[in-house]
Design an enzyme around this catalytic site. Structure first.
Site, PDB file in Angstrom:
ATOM      1  N   LYS B 112       0.866  -1.178   0.000  1.00  0.00           N
ATOM      2  CA  LYS B 112       0.000   0.000   0.000  1.00  0.00           C
ATOM      3  C   LYS B 112       0.902   1.226   0.000  1.00  0.00           C
ATOM      4  O   LYS B 112       1.604   1.495   0.972  1.00  0.00           O
ATOM      5  CB  LYS B 112      -0.909   0.005   1.236  1.00  0.00           C
ATOM      6  CG  LYS B 112      -1.670   1.326   1.366  1.00  0.00           C
ATOM      7  CD  LYS B 112      -2.531   1.395   2.600  1.00  0.00           C
ATOM      8  CE  LYS B 112      -2.879   2.849   2.898  1.00  0.00           C
ATOM      9  NZ  LYS B 112      -3.712   3.002   4.079  1.00  0.00           N
ATOM     10  N   GLY B 173      -8.289   8.826   9.573  1.00  0.00           N
ATOM     11  CA  GLY B 173      -8.592   8.876  11.010  1.00  0.00           C
ATOM     12  C   GLY B 173      -9.653   9.884  11.398  1.00  0.00           C
ATOM     13  O   GLY B 173      -9.914  10.068  12.587  1.00  0.00           O
ATOM     14  N   ALA B 199      -9.617   5.306   3.999  1.00  0.00           N
ATOM     15  CA  ALA B 199      -9.552   6.412   4.949  1.00  0.00           C
ATOM     16  C   ALA B 199     -10.825   7.237   5.001  1.00  0.00           C
ATOM     17  O   ALA B 199     -11.440   7.528   3.992  1.00  0.00           O
ATOM     18  CB  ALA B 199      -8.383   7.338   4.665  1.00  0.00           C
ATOM     19  N   GLY B 200     -11.182   7.604   6.224  1.00  0.00           N
ATOM     20  CA  GLY B 200     -12.255   8.556   6.444  1.00  0.00           C
ATOM     21  C   GLY B 200     -13.585   7.963   6.868  1.00  0.00           C
ATOM     22  O   GLY B 200     -14.494   8.682   7.267  1.00  0.00           O
ATOM     23  N   ASN B 221      -9.244   1.519   9.452  1.00  0.00           N
ATOM     24  CA  ASN B 221      -8.520   1.147  10.660  1.00  0.00           C
ATOM     25  C   ASN B 221      -9.157   1.788  11.884  1.00  0.00           C
ATOM     26  O   ASN B 221      -9.760   1.137  12.724  1.00  0.00           O
ATOM     27  CB  ASN B 221      -7.044   1.541  10.512  1.00  0.00           C
ATOM     28  CG  ASN B 221      -6.146   1.002  11.619  1.00  0.00           C
ATOM     29  OD1 ASN B 221      -4.958   0.817  11.421  1.00  0.00           O
ATOM     30  ND2 ASN B 221      -6.666   0.708  12.808  1.00  0.00           N
ATOM     31  N   THR B 222      -9.080   3.128  11.953  1.00  0.00           N
ATOM     32  CA  THR B 222      -9.532   3.839  13.150  1.00  0.00           C
ATOM     33  C   THR B 222     -11.013   3.609  13.459  1.00  0.00           C
ATOM     34  O   THR B 222     -11.385   3.522  14.636  1.00  0.00           O
ATOM     35  CB  THR B 222      -9.275   5.351  12.995  1.00  0.00           C
ATOM     36  OG1 THR B 222      -7.949   5.531  12.497  1.00  0.00           O
ATOM     37  CG2 THR B 222      -9.402   6.081  14.311  1.00  0.00           C
TER      38      THR B 222
END
Lengths: 68, 270
Positions: B112, B173, B199-200, B221-222
């Site tokens: 990635k 995040g 992301a987001g 992830n987050t």
């Protein structure tokens, strides 16, 4: 005779002729999954035994950690 | 009548193909920000993800050799590990990181790529991303690339030979969800490789929206790691992704401004 090298940004003294394999043993990383580059060149695992460290070498020993 | 068992999950015959490998799960997850390795391992397992991102960092000098390691919790024989270049602000650092990752994972070529441009937004530096992608592709890496929701750049990255293009939905995040669904649609309209929102995403409905738009997958992830109950959120995300994919394949009804009765008018007795 001892040589000064940098391992992960920290100065370290090693004997002349010290190999990457010996360094890995000293760091208690033998058998652990790591990758090593010296002066921004990858040293393949198969060459740890023969690759000798030289004065001023910048050694990076990396592994995988949590990340996104 | 159709027998109930004929309704099979779309997950079985609708694989996500990346770099010639077929995956059942369209949810890709990261391994950062968890409380400990046990929580990481359980959340990843519950999410059903098969592609799992990891970061490449210096080993701790003098670390306890018996201390568990991420690769014990997320073993490379069970998961497709996706080493990232998080924290890289130059093409050179990103390429170095990928080469170390390939050595670490015995020649594994899938990476990635992210080259960041700014610490506050973590938006990508596109010129550096293009330069790094070019070098990595030349060096036989399979590049999944984090980028802006810019359709022109997304197309260029696909044309260069990236195996997946991964536009952000919102800053890494941030949990803000898909800020610009119209751009994501433009990217999808021109897509020649899988498009994965990276992301987001903040909650399960954000993941569903991404999949309903027609994205091939979502990387997060987050949203899982920083939920109050990460394990339950991992399960919610799995369902959100599956629901969104099925809704996309099913094709939603057209939107109408006025009501349309669901029950017939004929046969009323009043």
């Amino acid at each position: 005779m001892s040589l000064s090298i940098l391992v992960n940004g920290q100065t370290k003294q090693v004997r002349a002729g010290h190999t990457v394999a010996a360094l890995v043993r000293e760091m208690a990383l033998e058998g652990r999954r790591v990758a090593i580059e010296i002066n921004e060149e990858i040293v393949p695992r198969s060459r740890y035994g023969e690759h000798q460290l030289e004065a001023g070498d910048r050694v990076e020993v990396v592994t995988a950690i949590g990340g996104g | 009548m159709v027998q109930p068992e004929q309704f099979v999950s779309t997950q079985i015959d609708d694989p996500l193909v990346i770099g010639g490998v077929a995956y059942r799960s369209r949810l890709l997850v990261g391994t950062g920000k968890y409380k400990d390795l046990e929580e990481t391992q359980r959340a990843v397992a519950i999410s059903g993800a098969e592609i799992v991102t990891v970061a490449i960092r210096r080993t701790n000098i003098g670390q306890d050799p018996d201390q568990p390691n991420l690769l014990d919790a997320i073993p490379p024989h069970r998961y497709t590990l996706l080493p990232n270049t998080a924290g890289c602000y130059t093409a050179k650092d990103a390429v170095r990181t990928c080469r170390l990752a390939r050595e670490l994972l015995d020649g594994h070529a899938l990476v990635k790529l992210e080259v960041l441009g700014d610490e506050k937004t973590l938006f990508p530096d596109i010129t550096a991303t293009l330069a790094a992608a070019e070098e990595l592709i030349k060096d036989d890496f399979q590049v999944m690339v984090y980028t802006n929701d810019d359709p022109i750049v997304a197309k260029r990255l696909a044309d260069m030979g990236c195996v997946a293009v991964m536009p952000l939905a919102a800053p890494i995040g941030s949990g803000l969800g898909i800020r610009n669904p119209y751009n994501i649609r433009f990217i999808l309209d021109e897509a020649t490789v899988p498009i994965i929102v990276d992301a987001g995403v903040g909650t399960a409905s954000d993941a569903t929206v991404a999949m309903e738009l027609g994205c091939d997958g979502v990387l997060m992830n987050t949203a899982i790691a920083h939920a109050k109950d990460p394990l339950r959120m991992a399960s919610a995300m799995k369902k959100g992704i599956e629901a969104g994919r099925e809704a996309f394949l099913a094709g939603r009804m057209p939107r109408k401004r006025y009501a349309s009765a669901s029950s017939p008018i004929d046969g009323t007795f009043f």
